[in-house]
Each structure stands twice: as C-alpha cells, then as structure tokens.
Design a protein around this motif. Sequence first.
Motif, PDB file in Angstrom:
ATOM      1  N   SER A 163       0.823  -1.310   0.091  1.00 27.49           N
ATOM      2  CA  SER A 163      -0.071   0.042   0.079  1.00 27.49           C
ATOM      3  C   SER A 163       0.986   1.446   0.053  1.00 27.49           C
ATOM      4  N   PRO A 164       0.369   2.446  -0.520  1.00 30.19           N
ATOM      5  CA  PRO A 164       1.221   3.415  -0.224  1.00 30.19           C
ATOM      6  C   PRO A 164       1.793   3.888   1.145  1.00 30.19           C
ATOM      7  N   LYS A 165       1.299   3.584   2.181  1.00 26.32           N
ATOM      8  CA  LYS A 165       1.549   3.748   3.695  1.00 26.32           C
ATOM      9  C   LYS A 165       2.997   2.843   3.684  1.00 26.32           C
ATOM     10  N   VAL A 166       2.846   1.577   3.390  1.00 31.17           N
ATOM     11  CA  VAL A 166       3.915   0.693   3.642  1.00 31.17           C
ATOM     12  C   VAL A 166       5.086   0.927   2.693  1.00 31.17           C
ATOM     13  N   ILE A 167       5.017   1.625   1.480  1.00 27.96           N
ATOM     14  CA  ILE A 167       6.039   1.825   0.723  1.00 27.96           C
ATOM     15  C   ILE A 167       6.613   3.104   1.214  1.00 27.96           C
ATOM     16  N   ARG A 168       5.861   4.105   1.769  1.00 29.98           N
ATOM     17  CA  ARG A 168       6.348   5.382   2.319  1.00 29.98           C
ATOM     18  C   ARG A 168       7.264   4.983   3.594  1.00 29.98           C
ATOM     19  N   GLU A 169       6.767   4.238   4.451  1.00 36.58           N
ATOM     20  CA  GLU A 169       7.488   3.628   5.473  1.00 36.58           C
ATOM     21  C   GLU A 169       8.661   3.036   5.349  1.00 36.58           C
ATOM     22  N   ALA A 170       8.714   2.262   4.174  1.00 33.07           N
ATOM     23  CA  ALA A 170       9.946   1.411   3.840  1.00 33.07           C
ATOM     24  C   ALA A 170      10.856   2.382   3.238  1.00 33.07           C
ATOM     25  N   ALA A 171      10.473   3.306   2.500  1.00 33.89           N
ATOM     26  CA  ALA A 171      11.409   4.403   1.938  1.00 33.89           C
ATOM     27  C   ALA A 171      11.899   5.341   3.042  1.00 33.89           C
ATOM     28  N   GLN A 172      11.168   5.407   3.782  1.00 36.21           N
ATOM     29  CA  GLN A 172      11.585   6.572   4.881  1.00 36.21           C
ATOM     30  C   GLN A 172      12.601   5.899   5.876  1.00 36.21           C
ATOM     31  N   THR A 173      12.279   4.729   6.120  1.00 35.94           N
ATOM     32  CA  THR A 173      13.257   3.892   7.161  1.00 35.94           C
ATOM     33  C   THR A 173      14.647   3.531   6.216  1.00 35.94           C
ATOM     34  N   LYS A 174      14.624   3.508   5.048  1.00 37.30           N
ATOM     35  CA  LYS A 174      15.787   3.227   4.138  1.00 37.30           C
ATOM     36  C   LYS A 174      16.524   4.741   4.200  1.00 37.30           C
ATOM     37  N   MET A 175      15.797   5.913   3.919  1.00 38.45           N
ATOM     38  CA  MET A 175      16.551   6.961   3.916  1.00 38.45           C
ATOM     39  C   MET A 175      17.134   7.237   5.119  1.00 38.45           C
TER      40      MET A 175
END
Length: 133
Positions: free
Chosen positions: A9-21
């Motif tokens: 979901s967009p939320k899951v992708i956002r959280e994963a990208a934010q954590t990676k960053m």
Amino acid sequence: SLADQLSLSPKVIREAAQTKMADEFKYMRSQASGELALFMDFVCYEYMIDNIILILQHTLNNPDGDVADVLDRCHPLGDIGESNLRSIASFEPTKRGLEQLFVTVLISTPVGHYFSQFLNSAKDYGQSAAGAD
C-alpha cells in the motif's frame, strides 16, 4: 522490507522508503566529520523537535490516547530514544509539569538547549506582560 509484506500500500511503501532513507542518512552521518557532520546534526535536530512537538500536542489534545499511535508517526531521523519519547508523552500538562519534563528528559537530548531558550523567553515574556499591567 517490502519483500516481506503481504500487500503493498502507499503507506507501507512510504514507511519502507523513509526507513531506508533514515538508515542511509545515519550511515553517512557516522562517516562525516567537521562541518558536514554539524550540518547533518542540524538536519536531525529539526526532526527531533518535530517529534517532541508531535508527542506533546498528542498528549495535550488526547491525554488518554494510545502513545504507540503517535510514536509510529515519529520520523526516524528525529529519534531520541523510545524511553525519552514515552517520558515526554507522560508529562503532566501544567507549568510545573513542563518544567519537570525539561529538567528530567529534554535537557538530556541534543535539542534540549533550544527548549531551554524557549522556556526562558516565555518566562521573560510572562514577566514583562505582568509588569505591563
């Protein structure tokens, strides 16, 4: 990781990208020195202040609310430790409670001196406003 997710979901992708960053930023910060390290610290300070304000606002507006909900919304670059964040969430919303919060929790954070400046200016403002009466 995204591969472990059952559905994207967009939320899951956002959280994963934010954590990676955040992980990459913290790695770069660990390798930095001098002015770059100082600059990167200042970038994190903004997120620390935002996280503290987010928790304080949640606590003031929703004293019986679940702290875990707001902790999940905190930005990873503003991490000051979960125990500090939980201590902030449990403060008593009074003038004395705010002072105790500063003395016991905020002073030990990298952004504590900013809150000290704020409290001193608020105190000075309160005294000058009282003197104007």
